[in-house]
Design a protein around this motif. Sequence first.
Motif, short mmCIF file in Angstrom:
data_model
loop_
_atom_site.label_atom_id
_atom_site.label_comp_id
_atom_site.label_asym_id
_atom_site.label_seq_id
_atom_site.Cartn_x
_atom_site.Cartn_y
_atom_site.Cartn_z
N THR A 201 0.85 -1.19 0.00
CA THR A 201 0.00 0.00 0.00
C THR A 201 0.89 1.24 0.00
N VAL A 202 0.62 2.13 -0.93
CA VAL A 202 1.37 3.38 -1.06
C VAL A 202 0.41 4.54 -0.81
N VAL A 203 0.84 5.52 -0.03
CA VAL A 203 0.04 6.72 0.21
C VAL A 203 0.53 7.79 -0.75
N VAL A 204 -0.39 8.34 -1.56
CA VAL A 204 0.01 9.29 -2.60
C VAL A 204 -0.67 10.64 -2.42
N GLU A 207 -3.26 15.36 -5.42
CA GLU A 207 -3.18 16.16 -6.64
C GLU A 207 -2.17 15.60 -7.63
N THR A 208 -0.99 15.24 -7.15
CA THR A 208 0.07 14.78 -8.06
C THR A 208 0.12 13.26 -8.19
N LEU A 209 -0.48 12.55 -7.24
CA LEU A 209 -0.43 11.09 -7.16
C LEU A 209 0.99 10.55 -6.96
N GLU A 210 1.87 11.41 -6.46
CA GLU A 210 3.23 11.00 -6.11
C GLU A 210 3.24 10.46 -4.68
N PRO A 211 4.09 9.44 -4.40
CA PRO A 211 4.15 8.88 -3.04
C PRO A 211 4.52 9.93 -2.00
N LEU A 212 3.94 9.79 -0.82
CA LEU A 212 4.16 10.72 0.29
C LEU A 212 5.02 10.06 1.37
N PRO A 213 5.74 10.85 2.15
CA PRO A 213 6.53 10.29 3.26
C PRO A 213 5.63 9.66 4.32
N LEU A 220 -4.92 6.26 -0.70
CA LEU A 220 -4.34 4.93 -0.64
C LEU A 220 -4.33 4.28 -2.01
N ARG A 221 -3.17 3.75 -2.40
CA ARG A 221 -3.02 2.99 -3.63
C ARG A 221 -2.52 1.60 -3.26
N HIS A 222 -3.24 0.57 -3.70
CA HIS A 222 -2.91 -0.79 -3.31
C HIS A 222 -2.37 -1.59 -4.49
N TYR A 223 -1.28 -2.28 -4.28
CA TYR A 223 -0.73 -3.24 -5.24
C TYR A 223 -1.01 -4.64 -4.68
N LEU A 239 -8.72 7.93 2.15
CA LEU A 239 -7.65 8.69 2.78
C LEU A 239 -7.01 7.88 3.90
N GLY A 240 -5.68 7.97 4.00
CA GLY A 240 -4.99 7.28 5.07
C GLY A 240 -3.55 7.70 5.16
N TYR A 241 -2.79 7.00 6.00
CA TYR A 241 -1.37 7.31 6.18
C TYR A 241 -0.64 6.04 6.62
N HIS A 242 0.65 5.99 6.37
CA HIS A 242 1.47 4.85 6.78
C HIS A 242 1.72 4.90 8.28
#
Length: 275
Positions: A201-204, A207-213, A220-223, A239-242
């Motif tokens: 799971t990547v948090v992006v 607006e840009t859909l770039e990964p966030l720290p 949330l983007r899931h692979y 919406l979420g966060y690591h």
Amino acid sequence: ETTASKPSVHHLPTLMLYEASLRTNFAAHVIPEGIRMDMLILAPSAKDPSKSSLTHMLEAVRRDLGSQESDFYVDEGGIQFDRLVQDLKRAEKRASPICLLGTAFAFVHVLDRCQREGLRFSLAPGSRIMDTGGYKGKSRELSREDLHALYEATLGVHSGHVVNEYGMTEMGTQFYDSVLRQTIRGAVQLRYKITPPWARTVVVDPETLEPLPKGQIGLLRHYDLTNRGSAMAIQTDDLGYHIEEGFEILGRADGAEARGCSIAIDELLNQAGED
């Protein structure tokens, strides 16, 4: 998409990989002791003609991991409340732990009626609840803390034994809260969704859909490697966060369509006349 009028469907060439993922992940986070329990399921059974992917998931869990007395308690008429109460009283008398499963708002309907009828249960230690979906229905919205307080007051199940599941029709993998495993191990109870080894799971940035720290809130983007019949990556409006070895979900982004199995079951029960 999951709604009462449009049942959800998995896009999988075979159920073998899906069910292997399901059994392994569910067992690890909902029944980590490896025992078979009576499962009381607040959802339509697999025999229901309007069955959804959630129904299939719960039937697979009942079949492979539950006791022979496990059963479903929702039909076209709504919740089979009297039978559910009878079986809750039997479990209470036996003093053996059970597992209650269903959508968050199926539980809300049961808890509301229990309160109206003055019913309270003291389920055996080790009993647990797996709820799924959000805490916003068609009629009202509850916080997670309020729902957990109702679980404890009405059923005697403490928050440390309540596991929320997060998944979607488009994915073969589900994500479960970490808290029950931590409770059993005597560790600090920190609630977040654990990502299994075959998913990421990547948090992006919205607006840009770039990964966030780590720690920053985004979409949330899931692979998911179980998605052999569709797209490996699913971009959500959730919406979420690591956090730790997984992530926490906060709800839907502003303007996103309300969806999910909890809303669908809430609609079904409202149509059936459940208050």
